[in-house]
Design a protein around this motif. Structure first.
Motif, short mmCIF file in Angstrom:
data_model
loop_
_atom_site.label_atom_id
_atom_site.label_comp_id
_atom_site.label_asym_id
_atom_site.label_seq_id
_atom_site.Cartn_x
_atom_site.Cartn_y
_atom_site.Cartn_z
N UNK A 283 1.02 -1.11 -0.25
CA UNK A 283 0.18 0.17 -0.36
C UNK A 283 1.03 1.11 0.04
N UNK A 284 0.87 2.24 -0.62
CA UNK A 284 0.79 3.83 -1.02
C UNK A 284 1.13 4.30 0.62
N UNK A 285 2.48 4.58 1.02
CA UNK A 285 2.47 5.63 2.42
C UNK A 285 1.64 6.81 2.42
N UNK A 286 1.32 7.51 3.25
CA UNK A 286 0.22 8.52 3.42
C UNK A 286 0.84 10.11 3.02
N UNK A 287 1.74 9.20 2.54
CA UNK A 287 2.59 11.05 2.31
C UNK A 287 3.00 10.81 0.37
N UNK A 288 2.85 9.77 0.29
CA UNK A 288 3.03 9.32 -0.78
C UNK A 288 2.89 10.82 -1.99
N UNK A 289 3.31 10.91 -2.76
CA UNK A 289 3.65 12.47 -3.46
C UNK A 289 2.10 12.16 -4.78
N UNK A 290 2.23 11.59 -5.20
CA UNK A 290 0.93 10.65 -5.80
C UNK A 290 -0.52 10.94 -5.33
N UNK A 291 -0.42 11.81 -3.89
CA UNK A 291 -1.74 11.56 -3.31
C UNK A 291 -2.36 12.91 -3.91
N UNK A 292 -0.94 13.98 -3.85
CA UNK A 292 -1.45 15.51 -3.78
C UNK A 292 -1.50 15.97 -5.13
#
Length: 340
Positions: A283-292
């Motif tokens: 799973x992608x970490x909460x701070x993955x840059x693709x989230x924002x």
């Protein structure tokens, strides 16, 4: 024998579904293996904690994971698993396993080929339309209580008469092409082995070399496997060689696209948007840059785990486990790598 299955956790909220299909891909569903294995006196350990899973890997005979909640099995992990003889992926894509080491150690690696190709192809078309029609900002306006039509319309297009490039023309790529035929788009494709003229006519797609496909496409869909050749294939140079304002959809693997380069290209406004169902790591970490990053329509690798897909890949896992217990070979088209 000891079987270890690492699956995604069960749902945090109650869901009502009238289809009658079971949620088999999570820890609570356990791929339908519990009754079969326990009735025959075998041990089944089902968990979602991948670190704890490595503790059980040491004395496991078979290890089961999924592409959606993968346990990354390195050479050291496999060498420490002294009894391990089978690694199964409940779904398609086993790049989380060091297959070379597995073969060296006499371990068979298999996955349920074809189990979720329909689901992933549908998801790819959905994400493509989501980008082209500027759907996510429109939905967000509703959530935020806004009504700014011009703001959405300024970035919304018809997909008709656009050129869509598909990179990877395997089972998923073929289904994407077939589903796009009804939208009256021009489809180009690139793949390692060019398809026959007859197949191209059925898919409604024309072969192009990669650079030509990238230069001529209004939208590109990545549906190729992760290999040494495709890892980082869409680096900053290739991303910037795409048409200004074009869209990129990735339902293949996250590592095919350079993480930071994608963020930079979207922030610069060169691309019209990016939709992906795959990340690295997962799973992608909460701070993955693709989230924002701007202009995205990301999902958390759910494309291949619809309720229908779960029935298919659970059945494939059950069949493979049954064959393993009976000393029979795994279905040939499921095998990714095996000792000679």
């Amino acid at each position: 024998m000891k079987f270890v299955a690492v699956l995604y956790p069960g749902p945090t909220e109650r869901h009502v579904d009238h289809s009658g299909l079971e949620l088999l891909g999570s820890t609570e569903g356990a791929l339908g293996l519990a009754k079969m294995l326990e009735a025959e006196g075998h041990e089944l350990v089902v968990l979602s904690d991948r670190d704890r899973a490595r503790e059980h890997l040491v004395d496991a005979d078979a290890f089961i994971t999924t592409p959606f909640w993968p346990t990354y099995l390195s050479a050291d992990d496999l060498r420490g698993a002294r009894r391990l003889r089978l690694v199964l992926t409940a779904g398609v894509g086993s790049d989380h396993v060091d297959t070379d080491t597995a073969v060296e150690l006499g371990i068979t690696v298999a996955e349920v080929t074809g189990s979720n190709v329909v689901s992933v192809a549908e998801h790819a078309v959905m994400q493509l339309l989501t980008l082209v029609r500027n759907y996510i900002p429109a939905y967000q306006q509703v959530v935020d209580g806004r009504w700014d039509i011009a703001d959405i319309a300024a970035g919304s297009h018809d997909i008709e008469d656009k050129t869509v490039g598909i990179i990877g023309m395997g089972q998923i790529g073929q289904r994407i092409a077939l589903r796009l035929k009804g939208f009256d788009v021009k489809v180009l494709y690139n793949t390692k082995h060019r398809r026959s003229t007859t197949q191209e006519a059925v898919f409604g797609a024309r072969f192009k070399h990669l650079d030509d496909l990238v230069a001529q496409s209004d939208a590109i869909v990545l549906s190729c496997p992760l290999t040494a050749e495709t890892k980082g294939l869409f680096d900053e140079q290739r991303l910037r060689s795409m048409r200004p304002g074009s869209w990129l959809v990735n339902i293949a693997r996250g590592q095919i696209v350079d993480t930071d380069a994608l963020v930079d290209v979207l922030e610069s406004g060169h691309l019209g948007g990016y939709a992906g169902d795959v990340w690295y790591p997962q799973p992608a970490p909460a701070d993955h840059p693709w989230r924002t990053m701007p202009g995205h329509a990301m999902t958390p690798h759910v494309s291949g785990t619809t309720l229908e897909a779960q029935q298919r890949y659970a059945a494939g896992i059950q069949d493979s486990v049954r064959r393993f217990l009976d000393g029979e070979p795994i279905q040939e088209d499921y095998v990714v790598a095996q000792p000679s």
